[in-house]
Design a protein around this motif. Structure first.
Motif, PDB file in Angstrom:
ATOM      1  N   VAL A 187       0.854  -1.189   0.000  1.00  0.00           N
ATOM      2  CA  VAL A 187       0.000   0.000   0.000  1.00  0.00           C
ATOM      3  C   VAL A 187       0.890   1.240   0.000  1.00  0.00           C
ATOM      4  O   VAL A 187       1.839   1.345   0.777  1.00  0.00           O
ATOM      5  N   LYS A 188       0.537   2.174  -0.861  1.00  0.00           N
ATOM      6  CA  LYS A 188       1.391   3.332  -1.113  1.00  0.00           C
ATOM      7  C   LYS A 188       0.574   4.614  -1.056  1.00  0.00           C
ATOM      8  O   LYS A 188      -0.606   4.628  -1.410  1.00  0.00           O
ATOM      9  N   SER A 189       1.218   5.691  -0.604  1.00  0.00           N
ATOM     10  CA  SER A 189       0.577   6.995  -0.606  1.00  0.00           C
ATOM     11  C   SER A 189       1.624   8.062  -0.877  1.00  0.00           C
ATOM     12  O   SER A 189       2.825   7.785  -0.891  1.00  0.00           O
ATOM     13  N   ALA A 190       1.137   9.290  -1.120  1.00  0.00           N
ATOM     14  CA  ALA A 190       2.048  10.390  -1.432  1.00  0.00           C
ATOM     15  C   ALA A 190       1.521  11.685  -0.841  1.00  0.00           C
ATOM     16  O   ALA A 190       0.315  11.870  -0.651  1.00  0.00           O
ATOM     17  N   ILE A 191       2.450  12.574  -0.554  1.00  0.00           N
ATOM     18  CA  ILE A 191       2.112  13.871   0.011  1.00  0.00           C
ATOM     19  C   ILE A 191       2.942  14.954  -0.666  1.00  0.00           C
ATOM     20  O   ILE A 191       4.108  14.729  -1.022  1.00  0.00           O
ATOM     21  N   MET A 192       2.335  16.112  -0.858  1.00  0.00           N
ATOM     22  CA  MET A 192       3.018  17.264  -1.446  1.00  0.00           C
ATOM     23  C   MET A 192       3.473  18.212  -0.339  1.00  0.00           C
ATOM     24  O   MET A 192       2.755  18.428   0.639  1.00  0.00           O
ATOM     25  N   LEU A 193       4.641  18.801  -0.534  1.00  0.00           N
ATOM     26  CA  LEU A 193       5.130  19.823   0.381  1.00  0.00           C
ATOM     27  C   LEU A 193       5.032  21.187  -0.291  1.00  0.00           C
ATOM     28  O   LEU A 193       5.089  21.304  -1.509  1.00  0.00           O
ATOM     29  N   GLY A 194       4.898  22.208   0.544  1.00  0.00           N
ATOM     30  CA  GLY A 194       4.908  23.563   0.000  1.00  0.00           C
ATOM     31  C   GLY A 194       3.569  24.257   0.001  1.00  0.00           C
ATOM     32  O   GLY A 194       3.414  25.339  -0.577  1.00  0.00           O
ATOM     33  N   LEU A 195       2.569  23.659   0.661  1.00  0.00           N
ATOM     34  CA  LEU A 195       1.228  24.241   0.692  1.00  0.00           C
ATOM     35  C   LEU A 195       0.922  24.970   2.002  1.00  0.00           C
ATOM     36  O   LEU A 195      -0.186  25.458   2.195  1.00  0.00           O
ATOM     37  N   GLY A 196       1.930  25.031   2.880  1.00  0.00           N
ATOM     38  CA  GLY A 196       1.744  25.727   4.150  1.00  0.00           C
ATOM     39  C   GLY A 196       1.793  24.829   5.362  1.00  0.00           C
ATOM     40  O   GLY A 196       1.495  25.263   6.477  1.00  0.00           O
ATOM     41  N   GLU A 197       2.196  23.567   5.169  1.00  0.00           N
ATOM     42  CA  GLU A 197       2.290  22.618   6.283  1.00  0.00           C
ATOM     43  C   GLU A 197       3.486  22.943   7.179  1.00  0.00           C
ATOM     44  O   GLU A 197       4.455  23.576   6.743  1.00  0.00           O
ATOM     45  N   THR A 198       3.413  22.503   8.423  1.00  0.00           N
ATOM     46  CA  THR A 198       4.525  22.634   9.353  1.00  0.00           C
ATOM     47  C   THR A 198       5.182  21.267   9.538  1.00  0.00           C
ATOM     48  O   THR A 198       4.640  20.239   9.116  1.00  0.00           O
ATOM     49  N   ARG A 199       6.311  21.254  10.193  1.00  0.00           N
ATOM     50  CA  ARG A 199       6.980  19.977  10.482  1.00  0.00           C
ATOM     51  C   ARG A 199       6.093  19.091  11.363  1.00  0.00           C
ATOM     52  O   ARG A 199       6.018  17.877  11.156  1.00  0.00           O
ATOM     53  N   ASP A 200       5.430  19.691  12.348  1.00  0.00           N
ATOM     54  CA  ASP A 200       4.532  18.910  13.198  1.00  0.00           C
ATOM     55  C   ASP A 200       3.391  18.312  12.378  1.00  0.00           C
ATOM     56  O   ASP A 200       2.997  17.155  12.592  1.00  0.00           O
ATOM     57  N   ASP A 201       2.850  19.100  11.444  1.00  0.00           N
ATOM     58  CA  ASP A 201       1.798  18.585  10.563  1.00  0.00           C
ATOM     59  C   ASP A 201       2.278  17.329   9.845  1.00  0.00           C
ATOM     60  O   ASP A 201       1.552  16.332   9.736  1.00  0.00           O
ATOM     61  N   LEU A 202       3.495  17.377   9.338  1.00  0.00           N
ATOM     62  CA  LEU A 202       4.047  16.249   8.587  1.00  0.00           C
ATOM     63  C   LEU A 202       4.245  15.036   9.488  1.00  0.00           C
ATOM     64  O   LEU A 202       3.919  13.903   9.100  1.00  0.00           O
ATOM     65  N   LEU A 203       4.775  15.266  10.669  1.00  0.00           N
ATOM     66  CA  LEU A 203       5.007  14.146  11.586  1.00  0.00           C
ATOM     67  C   LEU A 203       3.694  13.454  11.946  1.00  0.00           C
ATOM     68  O   LEU A 203       3.624  12.224  11.988  1.00  0.00           O
ATOM     69  N   TRP A 204       2.638  14.227  12.181  1.00  0.00           N
ATOM     70  CA  TRP A 204       1.337  13.636  12.491  1.00  0.00           C
ATOM     71  C   TRP A 204       0.802  12.854  11.291  1.00  0.00           C
ATOM     72  O   TRP A 204       0.185  11.796  11.451  1.00  0.00           O
ATOM     73  N   THR A 205       1.053  13.372  10.100  1.00  0.00           N
ATOM     74  CA  THR A 205       0.583  12.676   8.894  1.00  0.00           C
ATOM     75  C   THR A 205       1.333  11.372   8.700  1.00  0.00           C
ATOM     76  O   THR A 205       0.732  10.338   8.369  1.00  0.00           O
ATOM     77  N   PHE A 206       2.654  11.394   8.896  1.00  0.00           N
ATOM     78  CA  PHE A 206       3.438  10.158   8.780  1.00  0.00           C
ATOM     79  C   PHE A 206       2.926   9.112   9.767  1.00  0.00           C
ATOM     80  O   PHE A 206       2.796   7.927   9.429  1.00  0.00           O
ATOM     81  N   GLU A 207       2.643   9.556  10.982  1.00  0.00           N
ATOM     82  CA  GLU A 207       2.128   8.626  11.997  1.00  0.00           C
ATOM     83  C   GLU A 207       0.779   8.060  11.571  1.00  0.00           C
ATOM     84  O   GLU A 207       0.530   6.847  11.686  1.00  0.00           O
ATOM     85  N   ASP A 208      -0.099   8.916  11.067  1.00  0.00           N
ATOM     86  CA  ASP A 208      -1.419   8.466  10.618  1.00  0.00           C
ATOM     87  C   ASP A 208      -1.300   7.441   9.495  1.00  0.00           C
ATOM     88  O   ASP A 208      -2.014   6.422   9.484  1.00  0.00           O
ATOM     89  N   LEU A 209      -0.413   7.699   8.539  1.00  0.00           N
ATOM     90  CA  LEU A 209      -0.252   6.799   7.399  1.00  0.00           C
ATOM     91  C   LEU A 209       0.268   5.433   7.842  1.00  0.00           C
ATOM     92  O   LEU A 209      -0.191   4.392   7.359  1.00  0.00           O
ATOM     93  N   ARG A 210       1.206   5.418   8.757  1.00  0.00           N
ATOM     94  CA  ARG A 210       1.735   4.136   9.220  1.00  0.00           C
ATOM     95  C   ARG A 210       0.679   3.371  10.011  1.00  0.00           C
ATOM     96  O   ARG A 210       0.588   2.147   9.911  1.00  0.00           O
ATOM     97  N   LYS A 211      -0.136   4.075  10.777  1.00  0.00           N
ATOM     98  CA  LYS A 211      -1.165   3.412  11.576  1.00  0.00           C
ATOM     99  C   LYS A 211      -2.172   2.662  10.712  1.00  0.00           C
ATOM    100  O   LYS A 211      -2.736   1.654  11.138  1.00  0.00           O
ATOM    101  N   VAL A 212      -2.415   3.165   9.494  1.00  0.00           N
ATOM    102  CA  VAL A 212      -3.401   2.506   8.630  1.00  0.00           C
ATOM    103  C   VAL A 212      -2.750   1.529   7.660  1.00  0.00           C
ATOM    104  O   VAL A 212      -3.422   0.973   6.784  1.00  0.00           O
ATOM    105  N   GLY A 213      -1.436   1.299   7.802  1.00  0.00           N
ATOM    106  CA  GLY A 213      -0.793   0.245   7.027  1.00  0.00           C
ATOM    107  C   GLY A 213      -0.057   0.669   5.783  1.00  0.00           C
ATOM    108  O   GLY A 213       0.339  -0.182   4.974  1.00  0.00           O
ATOM    109  N   VAL A 214       0.165   1.963   5.590  1.00  0.00           N
ATOM    110  CA  VAL A 214       0.937   2.409   4.423  1.00  0.00           C
ATOM    111  C   VAL A 214       2.398   2.030   4.616  1.00  0.00           C
ATOM    112  O   VAL A 214       3.005   2.331   5.644  1.00  0.00           O
ATOM    113  N   GLU A 215       2.962   1.374   3.606  1.00  0.00           N
ATOM    114  CA  GLU A 215       4.356   0.912   3.672  1.00  0.00           C
ATOM    115  C   GLU A 215       5.282   1.725   2.788  1.00  0.00           C
ATOM    116  O   GLU A 215       6.472   1.821   3.046  1.00  0.00           O
ATOM    117  N   HIS A 216       4.739   2.278   1.712  1.00  0.00           N
ATOM    118  CA  HIS A 216       5.538   2.999   0.722  1.00  0.00           C
ATOM    119  C   HIS A 216       5.062   4.444   0.645  1.00  0.00           C
ATOM    120  O   HIS A 216       3.862   4.696   0.469  1.00  0.00           O
TER     121      HIS A 216
END
Length: 271
Positions: A187-216
Motif C-alpha cells: 500500500v502506497k501513498s504520497a504527500i506534497m510539500l509547499g502548501l503551508g504545512e509545518t513539520r509537526d503537521d508532517l510528523l502527524w501525517t506520517f504517523e497516521d499513514l503508518r497506523k493505517v498500514g501504508v508501507e511505501h
C-alpha cells in the motif's frame, strides 16, 4: 529555490505520444503538467488516466479539467492493452479522475482495465485510485482485482486538507488506505510539500499513514500548474527533503522516495 527541469523534447516524447493518440488514451503526465514527463516518456513510461480527462471534483492543486464527464468507454481496457503491449512496458500505473457521477465511482472500470492487462501480459500493475467516497463495495472491487500495488494519495496534511481538497476528506482517505492494507498487497501513498504545512503537521501525517498500514511513501514538492491553482507557500531545498525523509523513516515505512520532483507515479519512484 524552485526546482528546474528540462522542457519536454518532442524528439524524446514523440514516440509515446503517437502511441497514446493512436489508441485514444490519456495520461496524467500530460493532463497534470508533470515536470518529469520528458524523462518518463523517454523511457517508455506513462501513467494512464482512465475514465476520461474531466473530473467531478476541483482540488485546488490540480490542473485536470473539472466538469461533467462522458460515460466510461467499454473499449478502454482493450485500447490500454494495445498501448502497453506496443510500448513494451513492464510496469504500468493506472489512475483516474474522480467519477462521483457513477454509481460505483468507476471502480468496476478500474478492475476491468487491470484484469484485462494482467490476463494477457506479464506486467506489474499499480493502481492509484480516488477515494470512491469511501464506498466499501467500490474499494473491494479494485482491491480484489489483479493489481500488484494499491495506492491512494493523502496529498496534504489534515490541517490543510479541506482547503486543498474541498470535496475530499482526510479521515476518509485514511480509511481507504486502511481498507487496502487488509488485502495483503503493498500500500502506497504520497504527500506534497509547499502548501503551508509545518513539520509537526508532517510528523502527524506520517504517523497516521503508518497506523493505517501504508508501507511505501512518496514526498514531493508542490509546483503550481497555473495561476488558477493554489500558490506555492514554500519551495523546499533538497537538504530539507533529506531531513524530512529521515524523519519519515523513523516511523517504519519500508520505502520512501523524497525529492522535489518526486511524484507518486514517477518512473524513478517506488515499485
Amino acid at each position: 529555490m524552485k526546482p528546474k527541469v528540462k522542457a519536454p523534447s518532442s524528439e524524446i516524447t514523440g514516440h509515446v505520444i503517437n502511441i497514446l493518440k493512436k489508441y485514444s488514451l490519456n495520461t496524467v503526465c500530460e493532463e497534470s503538467l508533470c515536470p518529469n514527463i520528458s524523462e518518463c516518456f523517454s523511457m517508455g513510461h506513462a501513467t494512464f488516466l482512465i475514465l476520461g480527462k474531466v473530473c467531478t471534483r476541483a482540488c485546488k492543486f490540480c490542473h485536470v479539467a473539472t466538469g461533467r464527464p462522458y460515460p466510461p468507454d467499454p473499449s478502454e481496457p482493450y485500447r490500454l492493452f494495445l498501448a502497453v503491449k506496443e510500448l513494451g512496458l513492464e510496469y504500468v500505473v493506472i489512475t483516474s479522475v474522480d467519477r462521483d457521477d457513477l454509481q460505483d465511482y468507476g471502480a468496476s472500470h478500474f478492475k476491468r482495465c487491470v484484469d484485462f492487462l494482467k490476463s494477457r501480459l506479464e506486467v506489474y500493475v499499480e493502481v492509484l485510485t480516488p477515494d470512491f467516497m469511501g464506498d466499501v463495495n467500490a474499494l473491494h472491487t479494485v482491491a480484489s482485482s489483479r493489481a500488484d500495488i494499491l495506492s491512494h494519495n493523502i496529498e496534504t496534511v489534515r490541517r490543510l486538507h479541506r482547503l486543498i481538497r474541498p470535496k475530499g476528506d482526510y479521515d476518509r482517505s485514511l480509511e481507504v488506505l486502511r481498507f487496502y492494507s487488509t488485502y495483503g498487497k503493498p500500500v502506497k501513498s504520497a504527500i506534497m510539500l509547499g502548501l503551508g504545512e509545518t513539520r509537526d503537521d508532517l510528523l502527524w501525517t506520517f504517523e497516521d499513514l503508518r497506523k493505517v498500514g501504508v508501507e511505501h511513501l512518496v514526498i514531493g514538492q508542490y509546483l503550481r500548474p497555473s495561476y488558477k491553482q493554489m500558490p506555492v507557500v514554500k519551495h523546499y531545498m533538497l537538504e530539507e527533503f533529506k531531513e524530512i525523509e529521515e524523519c519519515a523513516r523513523s516511523f517504519g515505512f519500508k520505502e520512501i522516495f523524497a525529492h522535489p520532483l518526486a511524484r507518486s507515479s514517477y518512473v524513478r519512484g517506488l515499485k
